[in-house]
Design an enzyme around this catalytic site. Structure first.
Site, PDB file in Angstrom:
ATOM      1  N   TYR A  43      30.536  37.924  37.233  1.00  0.00           N
ATOM      2  CA  TYR A  43      30.625  38.133  35.870  1.00  0.00           C
ATOM      3  C   TYR A  43      31.134  37.204  34.864  1.00  0.00           C
ATOM      4  CZ  TYR A  43      35.632  38.814  36.842  1.00  0.00           C
ATOM      5  OH  TYR A  43      36.676  38.557  37.285  1.00  0.00           O
ATOM      6  N   LYS A  45      35.249  35.262  34.275  1.00  0.00           N
ATOM      7  CA  LYS A  45      36.586  34.942  34.900  1.00  0.00           C
ATOM      8  C   LYS A  45      37.662  35.786  33.979  1.00  0.00           C
ATOM      9  CE  LYS A  45      36.703  30.729  32.115  1.00  0.00           C
ATOM     10  NZ  LYS A  45      36.803  29.341  32.042  1.00  0.00           N
ATOM     11  N   ASP A 153      31.517  50.514  41.997  1.00  0.00           N
ATOM     12  CA  ASP A 153      32.093  49.537  42.470  1.00  0.00           C
ATOM     13  C   ASP A 153      33.661  49.492  42.826  1.00  0.00           C
ATOM     14  OD1 ASP A 153      31.814  46.766  43.020  1.00  0.00           O
ATOM     15  OD2 ASP A 153      32.500  45.946  41.390  1.00  0.00           O
TER      16      ASP A 153
END
Length: 334
Positions: A43, A45, A153
């Site tokens: 994605y 940081k 997730d």
């Protein structure tokens, strides 16, 4: 990943619409003192920063525009904002912005480590800490599901610790969160936490189309991942690499589930039929049971575990560690 499905709930839609019209433009270094990078993934940081005016420490999630769609960024931010009121979910500061090259938002700084960092390979973490973690994360997931959302997730890396004994933990990362009922046509690759029905729509190397029809996103996806997570942190092992017939360890588990002795928490969490899985909150009924009663001299789980019907986790562990320490995959520290 390609997703086909209904629009997000009205509140999320309204927030996204408002944010798209009023998203602030700023450059990170003009408004924040960047201390260091504390996380990185596909994605983007996460940066540890302090606000230049107020001095408030924050975790700044920064995503490159080159690989992030505006709608995806807004969805993650607005969903995170709605859920952040729960005590076991990472809070937000209400700061979202775009720079010339990035989208970003500020969230609560959890100064401890993530759960994955404290798992001892082949050993796991103490049962008491596991149960404290399980209670808190099940509460967070029940809250998410009550809002008509599915996290999608659930893994140790997305559980942040405020202390090493798991007295306070927080669920993070809503980049894959979707509304219940969203249709997934295909995904790329698999992880140990993915349920059998999710693995069925995964396209492997050399394939162009999945072998299964589109999958409807349901809380049962989180239930399965939660069950694997509990196994992982309790034992220090992944039970399998993927939930497919080609994985011998998964296939052995699928055969074992047909036996009458598999009647308990793990039978409910890891039901092969998604419709038969319990709600994540039902794990609280097993908190007074002994999940593990014995370990070997080197700390590894052994077959001396309790195998009563009230603690199927013991039977699951017995299956995967009864021969040698390498029969299942130790959690590897990165």
């Amino acid at each position: 990943m390609i997703e086909l499905g209904p629009a997000e709930g009205s509140m999320t839609d309204e927030l996204m619409e408002l944010m798209s019209q009023s998203l602030s433009r700023l450059e990170i270094k003009e408004h924040f003192n960047v201390i260091k990078e504390i996380g990185r993934g596909k994605y983007g940081k996460v940066l540890l920063v302090t606000h230049r005016c107020r001095g408030t420490p924050m975790a700044l999630k920064v995503m490159p525009k080159s690989s992030t769609k505006l709608q995806g960024f807004l969805r993650e931010y607005c969903i995170s904002l709605q859920l952040s009121c729960h005590p076991c979910i990472v809070g937000l500061f209400g700061i979202a912005f775009q720079s010339d090259e990035h989208y970003g938002f500020a969230q609560e700084l959890v100064a401890g480590r993530d759960l994955f960092a404290v798992i001892q390979p082949k050993v796991g973490i103490p049962e008491g800490a596991v149960k404290r973690c399980v209670q808190q994360i099940s509460s967070a997931l029940e809250f998410i599901h009550s809002r008509g959302l599915v996290h999608r997730d659930i893994k140790p890396e997305n559980i942040l610790l405020l202390d090493t004994q798991c007295r306070r933990v927080k669920l993070a990362d809503f980049g894959l969160t979707q509304k219940r009922g969203t249709m997934i046509r295909l995904i790329s690759g698999t992880l140990p936490y993915m349920s059998p029905e999710l693995c069925a729509v995964a396209v492997e190397r050399g394939e162009e189309e999945p072998r299964a029809p589109p999958l409807k996103v349901e809380p049962s996806l989180d239930t399965w991942a939660f069950g694997v997570l509990i196994f992982c942190i309790l034992t220090g092992y992944f039970p399998w690499e993927r939930c497919t017939a080609s994985d011998d360890f998964y296939q052995e588990f699928a055969d074992w589930r047909q036996e009458p002795s598999s009647e308990d928490m793990f039978r409910s969490l890891l039901a092969l039929d998604a419709g038969q899985r319990c709600r994540v909150g039902e794990v609280t009924a097993f908190m007074d049971e002994d999940w593990v009663r014995g370990r070997g001299t080197n700390g590894t789980v052994t077959s001396s575990l309790s195998v009563t019907k009230s603690s199927t986790i013991s039977e699951v562990v017995k299956i995967y560690s009864r021969l040698t320490e390498i029969i299942i995959m130790p959690v590897k520290m990165c």
